[in-house]
Scaffold this active site. Structure first.
Site, PDB file in Angstrom:
ATOM      1  N   VAL A  26      42.483  48.732  26.937  1.00 53.97           N
ATOM      2  CA  VAL A  26      42.562  49.341  28.270  1.00 53.97           C
ATOM      3  C   VAL A  26      43.950  49.928  28.519  1.00 53.97           C
ATOM      4  CG1 VAL A  26      42.418  48.914  30.764  1.00 53.97           C
ATOM      5  CG2 VAL A  26      40.768  47.835  29.209  1.00 53.97           C
ATOM      6  N   GLU A 141      40.104  47.151  41.552  1.00 56.07           N
ATOM      7  CA  GLU A 141      38.754  47.685  41.313  1.00 56.07           C
ATOM      8  C   GLU A 141      38.267  47.366  39.911  1.00 56.07           C
ATOM      9  OE1 GLU A 141      35.531  48.603  42.109  1.00 56.07           O
ATOM     10  OE2 GLU A 141      36.526  49.771  43.678  1.00 56.07           O
ATOM     11  N   GLY A 146      33.901  46.907  35.709  1.00 55.29           N
ATOM     12  CA  GLY A 146      34.534  48.046  35.039  1.00 55.29           C
ATOM     13  C   GLY A 146      34.679  49.278  35.898  1.00 55.29           C
ATOM     14  N   LYS A 217      33.765  37.093  38.529  1.00 58.85           N
ATOM     15  CA  LYS A 217      33.402  38.270  39.312  1.00 58.85           C
ATOM     16  C   LYS A 217      32.616  37.869  40.560  1.00 58.85           C
ATOM     17  CE  LYS A 217      33.591  41.062  35.140  1.00 58.85           C
ATOM     18  NZ  LYS A 217      32.835  41.447  33.923  1.00 58.85           N
TER      19      LYS A 217
END
Lengths: 443, 443
Positions: A26, A141, A146, A217
């Site tokens: 990432v 976010e 993702g 999450k």
């Protein structure tokens, strides 16, 4: 703390200095796009973004040739302590040193963009408080699903609505495995092997298949949706390792598929509204919008009082999609820096009680192998009745030694349902409870 | 212009005065929720929201009993000119007097929340400029796809990404009609009658079925996605009145469904990137995520460079869903008022050329009734070749008088494709081009 920079509409304000912590898949993508798209990003922010440093663990690893070598440092603490950094992007993951670095970055006047779901689920409160104290943004976010915008919709788009329930497929690995089991009829181990071979599961897949990732999450979603502090310890968690080919088949026979769901909901109790957050495999009807989420895709299904049913769908992981979410946040917090303002902070005014899984309202699908003799159905039905569980449908299959009862219940407290299943296992004429799984999304 | 109010975290800042313009289905719901949820909204905003006035055309209509009668006025201009209003909500619709009222509201220091797609598609620039001049917010999530968050994701979540293409089902009436045609095999008129009977189509359905509503939304989406000013005049528009049962059947035979799509895309031309925005019926494969959007639901499918494919799904209209989007914006702009800040404004720095439909790259499905004699296929194929259109698949059906050729092309410029269809109609051996429709979402 750096002063608030000035700007104009052409992107010609004082450059904002951006520090990147972590340069894996990432991080590399984020750095590459910050360099490649510098002109466009400057327009969108109102000032140029200048990549001022990239903290890595090993300086000697081969890096993207587009990234200037002199940006790399192993001194992450030094980088975030410089005092001239406007935005810090944290994509290291894990609790420490990420937490300490984020707190140091905030103390030094930077806004922070992080993709760190584990840290947010463990200790969001400390991060929010630190950000609020120095009047800086904390944006994340990329921590949930993702590239799919879900944090901002919950924090802002639905800020005038009352969220009732969120059902999410928020882990790509487990969705890939369950989808493969559904498509091919294979067992869990075989499907996991295939996922690892194709790069959809890590060598050590524990965090995914045991539901830890989805539970993080779920904690973040529940906190945002219900304006209440929810941490991973509040989330009931079951992984997919016990899901069998028989479960998937049984689901299919009743027009369902098996998915690992993160479920966050408001529950009305006699003492007022409360919150439940749980992660477990569940059967959902083929006709439910989440049923068609295939392979490693993610989707978040939101039910709210006024908006009704919304769904957000897309790639839930991967370097480029996660970088998209990170950079969206970078543009937002950088715009805010240019204007000397901050976005919304923590919202926990509701402070609802977070309930134990036992108090959640669920329904069960139970497949029971029984002796095929007189009185079996009556005895089994009696076991449900004793716990106040009402049966919705019952199907008897086979005969002789192979008789099976497949029962779907009406909604009841999860504690009553699990107690019923335990009691069934003790019955003389019950050979085995071959499948017991919650059913969601059924009206 | 009113001074910036102070606040604290408990929602106890100076009350913000909210004026509502229009009290139809959406307005009534917005007003009702502002009153009913006042305490919760105060927490979320950081200050109470006080409904200060509701402008209506007819004062004598029966109103929701929960709304104080003394709030109603027929003097909309007076209401927005009072000078003490912090947030104006415009749900009147149409160009005038909505535009004049919004401009007056801004001049008087209010932030504006509007659901007015027609006005935004006609003249967003004037509104943005007026808002920027006085440093106030202009928010319009409800203008596109009702409750579905799409304006904020495009403006903010994807601000660090490059949107390549947006395919949207953004009109519920036409989706209901086409879905009914698909499900029942009925013709357009019959399906429209059914939609009107069930309240999914208005007595005068022109704005929906001729694609004007979808074209407004396409203009708004294209502007946000490509940082370019796009107005409804730039959008190619075809409605669904010419879609026949035969088109729907022909789509079904090739594994497709017919949808009215709003398509906004970046097109690379020899002169650099440009934008195309168009609304027309199109065939999309059954396997495309948009194909499963049933009844009056809306969905917006976004393809962007880093995020990949995202989809946003939900109810695209109706009082409660639209009120959810309006109130989300009200909370956002009110929060901003409390802090004395504004959110992102217009972003048009890219200023890309907006191309004519003829230069868009599309593919066609064409069904041709022909004489079944030697040389027909060669002649037809030659007509495609003359315009440089390459054929992807061809299927010949029937014989004798009933022969039909069904052709799907590869991608080509729309001008070449429509010229081909015109040329086919002139061919001696072609009796009729019984279906000619664009095909989208096919790889």
């Amino acid at each position: 703390m750096s002063a608030s920079p000035s700007s104009d509409a052409s992107g010609a304000g004082r450059p904002l200095k951006v520090a990147l912590l972590g340069c894996g898949v990432v991080g590399t993508e984020v750095a590459r796009l910050l360099v490649r798209d510098a002109a466009e990003l400057a327009h969108r922010v109102g000032a140029p973004l200048e990549l001022a440093g990239i903290a890595v663990r090993r300086i000697d690893r081969e890096r993207d040739a587009e990234l200037p070598a002199d940006l790399f440092t192993t001194d992450a603490k030094g980088l975030v302590s410089r005092g001239d950094i406007d935005v810090v992007i944290e994509v290291i993951g894990g609790i420490e040193p990420a937490r300490e670095l984020i707190l140091t970055a905030l103390e030094n006047g930077a806004s922070v963009v992080t993709a760190n779901k584990a840290l947010l689920a463990e200790d969001a409160a400390t991060l929010y408080e630190a950000a609020e104290k120095v009047d800086r943004d904390l944006a994340f976010e990329a921590a949930v699903a993702g590239a799919i915008p879900i944090v901002r919709p919950l924090r802002e788009s639905l800020a005038g609505d009352a969220v009732e329930r969120v059902l999410g497929i928020v882990n790509g690995t487990t969705n890939f495995v369950l989808d493969a089991m559904t498509t091919t009829g294979s067992g869990f181990t075989e499907a996991l092997d295939e996922a690892q071979r194709l790069g959809y599961a890590e060598a050590d897949p524990t965090a995914d298949i045991e539901g830890f990732d989805a539970a993080s999450k779920a904690a973040i979603i529940a906190g945002l949706a219900f304006h209440t502090r929810v941490s991973i310890g509040d989330v009931h968690r079951e992984g997919i390792t016990e899901v069998s080919a028989a479960d998937v088949r049984s689901a299919s026979e009743m027009g369902c598929v098996v998915k690992l769901l993160a479920i966050c909901e408001r529950i009305d109790t006699p003492d007022g509204p409360a919150v439940s957050a749980r992660v477990h495999p569940a059967m959902i009807p083929d006709t439910h919008p989440l049923a068609s989420v295939r392979e490693a895709y993610n989707a978040v299904f939101v039910e709210s009082e006024s908006a009704g049913q919304l769904m957000f769908y897309g790639p839930g992981a991967g370097g480029a999609p996660t970088a998209s979410a990170v950079l969206g946040d970078v543009v937002s917090v950088a715009r805010n820096r240019v204007r000397g303002v901050v976005g919304p902070g923590e919202s926990t005014h509701a402070q609802l009680e977070v309930l134990d899984i036992g108090r959640a309202r669920t329904r069960y699908h139970v497949a029971i192998d029984v002796d095929d003799r007189a009185g079996v159905l009556a005895t089994v039905a009696q076991a449900f009745a004793e716990f106040g569980v009402s049966i919705k449908t019952v199907r008897q299959e086979g005969h002789g030694d192979d008789a099976q009862l497949v029962i779907v219940t009406h909604e009841a407290e999860d504690a009553a349902l699990s107690a019923t299943v335990a009691a069934l296992r003790e019955l003389d004429m019950v050979r085995d409870v071959s499948s017991a799984m919650r059913v969601e999304g059924m009206s």
